[in-house]
Design a protein around this motif. Structure first.
Motif, PDB file in Angstrom:
ATOM      1  N   UNK A 285      62.118   6.080  27.345  1.00  0.00           N
ATOM      2  CA  UNK A 285      62.524   4.695  27.585  1.00  0.00           C
ATOM      3  C   UNK A 285      63.752   4.681  28.494  1.00  0.00           C
ATOM      4  N   UNK A 286      63.704   3.835  29.519  1.00  0.00           N
ATOM      5  CA  UNK A 286      64.741   3.872  30.537  1.00  0.00           C
ATOM      6  C   UNK A 286      64.598   5.127  31.377  1.00  0.00           C
ATOM      7  N   UNK A 287      63.369   5.365  31.815  1.00  0.00           N
ATOM      8  CA  UNK A 287      63.018   6.641  32.458  1.00  0.00           C
ATOM      9  C   UNK A 287      63.661   6.824  33.821  1.00  0.00           C
ATOM     10  N   UNK A 288      64.182   5.748  34.422  1.00  0.00           N
ATOM     11  CA  UNK A 288      64.781   5.883  35.740  1.00  0.00           C
ATOM     12  C   UNK A 288      63.775   6.386  36.755  1.00  0.00           C
ATOM     13  N   UNK A 289      64.180   7.354  37.534  1.00  0.00           N
ATOM     14  CA  UNK A 289      63.313   7.916  38.575  1.00  0.00           C
ATOM     15  C   UNK A 289      62.433   9.053  38.064  1.00  0.00           C
ATOM     16  N   UNK A 290      62.337   9.213  36.760  1.00  0.00           N
ATOM     17  CA  UNK A 290      61.355  10.126  36.182  1.00  0.00           C
ATOM     18  C   UNK A 290      61.786  11.562  36.057  1.00  0.00           C
ATOM     19  N   UNK A 291      63.074  11.842  36.196  1.00  0.00           N
ATOM     20  CA  UNK A 291      63.495  13.237  36.236  1.00  0.00           C
ATOM     21  C   UNK A 291      63.337  13.962  34.906  1.00  0.00           C
ATOM     22  N   UNK A 292      63.286  13.256  33.799  1.00  0.00           N
ATOM     23  CA  UNK A 292      63.012  13.962  32.539  1.00  0.00           C
ATOM     24  C   UNK A 292      61.621  14.572  32.572  1.00  0.00           C
ATOM     25  N   UNK A 293      60.653  13.852  33.100  1.00  0.00           N
ATOM     26  CA  UNK A 293      59.294  14.412  33.259  1.00  0.00           C
ATOM     27  C   UNK A 293      59.344  15.680  34.100  1.00  0.00           C
ATOM     28  N   UNK A 294      60.072  15.633  35.205  1.00  0.00           N
ATOM     29  CA  UNK A 294      60.198  16.819  36.036  1.00  0.00           C
ATOM     30  C   UNK A 294      60.866  17.968  35.316  1.00  0.00           C
ATOM     31  N   UNK A 295      61.878  17.678  34.508  1.00  0.00           N
ATOM     32  CA  UNK A 295      62.571  18.718  33.752  1.00  0.00           C
ATOM     33  C   UNK A 295      61.643  19.367  32.731  1.00  0.00           C
ATOM     34  N   UNK A 296      60.904  18.546  31.996  1.00  0.00           N
ATOM     35  CA  UNK A 296      59.971  19.092  31.000  1.00  0.00           C
ATOM     36  C   UNK A 296      58.944  20.008  31.648  1.00  0.00           C
ATOM     37  N   UNK A 297      58.441  19.608  32.812  1.00  0.00           N
ATOM     38  CA  UNK A 297      57.447  20.428  33.508  1.00  0.00           C
ATOM     39  C   UNK A 297      58.066  21.708  34.055  1.00  0.00           C
ATOM     40  N   UNK A 298      59.283  21.616  34.588  1.00  0.00           N
ATOM     41  CA  UNK A 298      59.973  22.814  35.081  1.00  0.00           C
ATOM     42  C   UNK A 298      60.193  23.825  33.965  1.00  0.00           C
ATOM     43  N   UNK A 299      60.490  23.313  32.757  1.00  0.00           N
ATOM     44  CA  UNK A 299      60.744  24.192  31.620  1.00  0.00           C
ATOM     45  C   UNK A 299      59.459  24.730  31.001  1.00  0.00           C
ATOM     46  N   UNK A 300      58.321  24.240  31.452  1.00  0.00           N
ATOM     47  CA  UNK A 300      57.047  24.702  30.914  1.00  0.00           C
ATOM     48  C   UNK A 300      56.798  24.265  29.482  1.00  0.00           C
ATOM     49  N   UNK A 301      57.352  23.127  29.079  1.00  0.00           N
ATOM     50  CA  UNK A 301      57.186  22.636  27.709  1.00  0.00           C
ATOM     51  C   UNK A 301      55.782  22.052  27.555  1.00  0.00           C
ATOM     52  N   UNK A 302      54.979  22.565  26.640  1.00  0.00           N
ATOM     53  CA  UNK A 302      53.576  22.135  26.521  1.00  0.00           C
ATOM     54  C   UNK A 302      53.419  20.871  25.671  1.00  0.00           C
ATOM     55  N   UNK A 303      54.030  19.785  26.127  1.00  0.00           N
ATOM     56  CA  UNK A 303      53.892  18.526  25.400  1.00  0.00           C
ATOM     57  C   UNK A 303      52.460  18.014  25.538  1.00  0.00           C
ATOM     58  N   UNK A 304      52.059  17.150  24.638  1.00  0.00           N
ATOM     59  CA  UNK A 304      50.692  16.611  24.668  1.00  0.00           C
ATOM     60  C   UNK A 304      50.543  15.523  25.722  1.00  0.00           C
ATOM     61  N   UNK A 305      51.497  14.598  25.766  1.00  0.00           N
ATOM     62  CA  UNK A 305      51.434  13.499  26.731  1.00  0.00           C
ATOM     63  C   UNK A 305      52.840  12.984  26.978  1.00  0.00           C
ATOM     64  N   UNK A 306      53.008  12.324  28.106  1.00  0.00           N
ATOM     65  CA  UNK A 306      54.305  11.745  28.482  1.00  0.00           C
ATOM     66  C   UNK A 306      54.069  10.360  29.064  1.00  0.00           C
ATOM     67  N   UNK A 307      54.902   9.396  28.658  1.00  0.00           N
ATOM     68  CA  UNK A 307      54.917   8.071  29.268  1.00  0.00           C
ATOM     69  C   UNK A 307      56.360   7.663  29.474  1.00  0.00           C
ATOM     70  N   UNK A 308      56.693   7.261  30.700  1.00  0.00           N
ATOM     71  CA  UNK A 308      58.014   6.746  31.010  1.00  0.00           C
ATOM     72  C   UNK A 308      57.948   5.250  31.251  1.00  0.00           C
ATOM     73  N   UNK A 309      58.879   4.510  30.667  1.00  0.00           N
ATOM     74  CA  UNK A 309      58.941   3.065  30.886  1.00  0.00           C
ATOM     75  C   UNK A 309      60.358   2.680  31.286  1.00  0.00           C
ATOM     76  N   UNK A 310      60.442   1.643  32.104  1.00  0.00           N
ATOM     77  CA  UNK A 310      61.736   1.147  32.564  1.00  0.00           C
ATOM     78  C   UNK A 310      61.594  -0.326  32.898  1.00  0.00           C
ATOM     79  N   UNK A 311      62.684  -1.058  32.789  1.00  0.00           N
ATOM     80  CA  UNK A 311      62.690  -2.467  33.174  1.00  0.00           C
ATOM     81  C   UNK A 311      62.818  -2.660  34.674  1.00  0.00           C
ATOM     82  N   UNK A 312      63.345  -1.671  35.371  1.00  0.00           N
ATOM     83  CA  UNK A 312      63.555  -1.764  36.811  1.00  0.00           C
ATOM     84  C   UNK A 312      62.280  -1.389  37.557  1.00  0.00           C
TER      85      UNK A 312
END
Length: 222
Positions: A74-101
């Motif tokens: 929540x408040x994902x901004x430009x999505x860099x948390x998604x990029x960080x998780x992928x860079x770290x190779x974290x095998x999450x099941x799914x990702x959704x980012x939401x923002x008001x902007x």
């Protein structure tokens, strides 16, 4: 867009409201930053540099088990948390980012793919227990509305209702910098509120002398 030297754009970016009347105004502020500071993502997002951003992501993500989990950012901004998780190779099941902007959501899609949507989670909440882990990173920190503490607690209560396992969020500690636009809150006081109002299973990770601290709140498995 009118071209401005980088140093001048950076200086203009330091001009910040001391208060936002509501969260829509807060989102509009970041829409404007995206236009003004195009090409300088860390300045848009108000991180001093990528190293600081990665440090905050590392601390926050260490507070929840993410392998095989569904994640809401929540408040994902430009999505860099998604990029960080992928860079770290974290095998999450799914990702959704939401923002008001809208500018943040569009920018996140351009950088990391179609994992992002514009959504006001207070006006249009997700069903209860929709995600395993909910993150709110580098969002709390400006006073919003006439009663910013009440707004913050309403938001945290709402986000915890979405979480099957954990809500992880960051906030700003008092007395560690002097920006007049900061909305800060004492770490131990906020931890106590979380334990009394969300779940007794809550954990604080402070990071002095950095301004940011981290709280994980966990659903009672029993």
């Amino acid at each position: 867009m009118v071209w401005l030297p980088k140093f001048l754009r950076r200086r203009m970016a330091l001009v910040k409201p001391r208060r936002f009347p509501d969260q829509q105004a807060y989102a509009a502020f970041f829409d404007a930053r995206a236009r003004l500071l195009a090409g300088d993502d860390m300045a848009i997002l108000e991180y001093p540099d990528r190293q600081t951003q990665r440090h905050i992501f590392s601390q926050a993500t260490s507070l929840a088990e993410l392998a095989g989990r569904s994640i809401l950012d929540v408040g994902c901004g430009l999505g860099y948390l998604k990029g960080f998780l992928d860079e770290q190779g974290i095998p999450y099941q799914s990702y959704l980012g939401v923002d008001l902007s809208q500018a943040m959501v569009q920018g996140a899609k351009e950088r990391f793919g179609d994992f992002f949507h514009r959504r006001d989670v207070l006006a249009d909440p997700f069903p209860e227990l929709s995600f395993d882990v909910v993150f709110l990173i580098s969002v709390l920190g400006y006073p919003i509305g006439d009663a910013p503490e009440l707004y913050m607690k309403r938001l945290l209560t709402t986000l915890f209702s979405f979480a099957r396992e954990a809500l992880v969020f960051t906030h700003l500690a008092p007395g560690r910098r002097t920006e007049p636009s900061d909305f800060t809150y004492p770490p131990e006081q906020l931890l106590r509120w979380c334990k009394e109002n969300l779940s007794p299973r809550a954990r604080l990770v402070d990071d002095p002398p950095r301004v940011t601290y981290y709280v994980g709140v966990y659903r009672d498995r029993g």
